[in-house]
Design a protein around this motif. Structure first.
Motif, mmCIF file in Angstrom:
data_model
loop_
_atom_site.group_PDB
_atom_site.id
_atom_site.type_symbol
_atom_site.label_atom_id
_atom_site.label_comp_id
_atom_site.label_asym_id
_atom_site.label_seq_id
_atom_site.Cartn_x
_atom_site.Cartn_y
_atom_site.Cartn_z
ATOM 1 N N HIS A 229 0.796 -1.226 0.000
ATOM 2 C CA HIS A 229 0.000 0.000 0.000
ATOM 3 C C HIS A 229 0.829 1.277 0.000
ATOM 4 C CE1 HIS A 229 -2.881 -3.021 1.596
ATOM 5 N NE2 HIS A 229 -3.758 -2.313 0.906
ATOM 6 N N VAL A 230 2.115 1.177 0.327
ATOM 7 C CA VAL A 230 2.954 2.380 0.425
ATOM 8 C C VAL A 230 4.110 2.258 -0.566
ATOM 9 C CG1 VAL A 230 4.349 3.840 1.932
ATOM 10 C CG2 VAL A 230 2.390 2.581 2.871
ATOM 11 N N PRO A 231 4.115 3.052 -1.629
ATOM 12 C CA PRO A 231 5.214 2.969 -2.599
ATOM 13 C C PRO A 231 6.524 3.492 -2.017
ATOM 14 C CG PRO A 231 3.783 4.812 -3.122
ATOM 15 C CD PRO A 231 3.106 4.063 -2.011
ATOM 16 N N ASN A 232 7.613 2.926 -2.481
ATOM 17 C CA ASN A 232 8.955 3.374 -2.111
ATOM 18 C C ASN A 232 9.565 4.013 -3.348
ATOM 19 O OD1 ASN A 232 11.749 3.575 -1.534
ATOM 20 N ND2 ASN A 232 11.672 1.817 -0.161
ATOM 21 N N MET A 233 9.484 5.322 -3.452
ATOM 22 C CA MET A 233 9.899 6.000 -4.669
ATOM 23 C C MET A 233 11.410 5.883 -4.893
ATOM 24 S SD MET A 233 6.986 6.589 -5.618
ATOM 25 C CE MET A 233 7.552 7.167 -7.224
ATOM 26 N N ASP A 234 12.189 5.823 -3.819
ATOM 27 C CA ASP A 234 13.637 5.632 -3.981
ATOM 28 C C ASP A 234 13.922 4.274 -4.622
ATOM 29 O OD1 ASP A 234 14.378 8.098 -2.896
ATOM 30 O OD2 ASP A 234 14.342 7.318 -0.857
ATOM 31 N N ALA A 235 13.191 3.241 -4.198
ATOM 32 C CA ALA A 235 13.368 1.916 -4.782
ATOM 33 C C ALA A 235 12.923 1.889 -6.241
ATOM 34 C CB ALA A 235 12.595 0.877 -3.975
ATOM 35 N N GLU A 236 11.855 2.614 -6.563
ATOM 36 C CA GLU A 236 11.397 2.663 -7.950
ATOM 37 C C GLU A 236 12.461 3.300 -8.844
ATOM 38 O OE1 GLU A 236 8.676 1.245 -8.941
ATOM 39 O OE2 GLU A 236 7.795 0.807 -6.986
ATOM 40 N N ARG A 237 13.220 4.237 -8.293
ATOM 41 C CA ARG A 237 14.297 4.872 -9.065
ATOM 42 C C ARG A 237 15.538 3.999 -9.134
ATOM 43 N NH1 ARG A 237 12.046 9.609 -6.631
ATOM 44 N NH2 ARG A 237 13.317 9.331 -4.764
ATOM 45 N N HIS A 238 15.685 3.059 -8.189
ATOM 46 C CA HIS A 238 16.859 2.184 -8.146
ATOM 47 C C HIS A 238 16.406 0.728 -8.010
ATOM 48 C CE1 HIS A 238 19.385 5.757 -7.512
ATOM 49 N NE2 HIS A 238 18.490 6.149 -6.620
ATOM 50 N N PRO A 239 15.691 0.181 -9.025
ATOM 51 C CA PRO A 239 15.103 -1.159 -8.896
ATOM 52 C C PRO A 239 16.125 -2.273 -8.705
ATOM 53 C CG PRO A 239 14.968 -0.364 -11.163
ATOM 54 C CD PRO A 239 15.394 0.804 -10.338
#
Length: 307
Positions: A229-239
């Motif tokens: 339910h909570v996106p991790n935008m840092d992880a999305e930028r560094h998959p």
């Protein structure tokens, strides 16, 4: 056997680097790519932990800024027979955590503020013990190096679309496009193979360190629900860093999450419940308590319901 398998998979990542170079620039491209791969391996060995922590803007804490959290990590490290790792907090609402470092003497544990908000002290201790198990098994070097190489492969493949070879050496546009899609996917699958079996090992060892498998099982269930339910935008930028975390932090909205880098959470929980029965543990009783006013959740590095 696990060490041999991991070495082979890391070698496969390096070879994939060379294949991408060949597809984009022929024999010369392959030699350049392999040279870059060797340099990347060396650089990642010494700096991959710093890169991972920097990617998430992790802030180092100590006895002054997060006394109870640091005390908890120290007690668990002593139980595990490990040197005290550095402790970091990530200002991130998603509940999650990872460990990094090239060896136990140069290791770090990073925990999100979302995890500290959501979990009880016993559950947080279970998560930290899991990360310490990765450090004890020396998984941290493997995972951070593989994340660095996989990220470099993705960058190289995408770079090739715009700066492929010139003249007769320039590869077909369709080949370049397929390379840009398939190479990162192949790197991710190799990462997945490295990561999945190690999570079960870390769960079992972490449960033994903290003494309560059900505390870790409860933590995994809460983290999985929070991640959904909570996106991790840092992880999305560094998959490429996703395998570092205790639960895959990616939202699944992009191609990077077509395959999970982690075993199914329900299977991990079932394994921990079975371990609890073996150990005769009926309920979490690790004995870690949240105290006021000096608790990790009152750290000056963050604000939360106790801060």
């Amino acid at each position: 056997m696990n060490t041999v398998k991991t070495a082979m998979l890391l070698a496969a990542l390096t070879a994939l680097f060379g294949v991408v170079g060949y597809m984009l620039g022929g024999a010369t491209g392959m030699m350049i790519a392999l040279g870059i791969a060797v340099a990347t391996n060396l650089y990642a060995y010494w700096n991959s932990d710093r890169l991972a922590l920097a990617a998430y803007n992790a802030i180092e804490v100590d006895e002054r800024t997060a006394p109870d959290l640091v005390r908890m990590v120290r007690e668990l490290a002593n139980r595990a027979g490990l040197p005290m790792p550095r402790v970091y907090i990530m200002q991130n609402p998603q509940p999650n955590a990872f460990a990094t470092g090239r060896n136990p003497e140069n290791a770090a544990v990073a925990i999100t503020t979302g995890l500290l908000d959501m979990l009880s002290p016993d559950e947080a201790a279970g998560v930290i013990a899991h990360e310490l198990a990765h450090i004890k098994n020396r998984d941290t070097l493997t995972m951070t190096v593989s994340a660095t190489i996989a990220g470099a492969i993705a960058s190289l493949a995408q770079f090739g679309i715009f700066f492929g070879g010139r003249g007769n050496d320039r590869p077909n546009a369709i080949v370049m496009l397929l390379t840009a899609i398939i190479a990162p996917l192949a790197a991710m699958i190799i990462q997945m193979a490295i990561s999945r079996s190690r999570e079960y090992d870390a769960d079992r060892m972490g449960a033994a360190i903290v003494g309560q498998p059900l505390a870790l099982a409860s933590a995994l269930a809460k983290i999985a629900g929070g991640v959904a339910h909570v996106p991790n935008m840092d992880a999305e930028r560094h998959p490429a860093t996703a395998p570092l975390f205790i639960i895959n932090p990616l939202s699944g909205r992009g191609m990077d999450n077509l395959f999970s880098t982690h075993p199914a959470t329900e299977n991990r929980i079932a394994a921990l419940q079975a371990l609890a029965q073996e150990m005769g543990a009926a309920a979490p009783q690790a004995g870690f308590t949240r105290t006021a006013p000096s608790s990790p959740w009152n750290s000056s590095t963050r604000r939360g319901p106790w801060g």
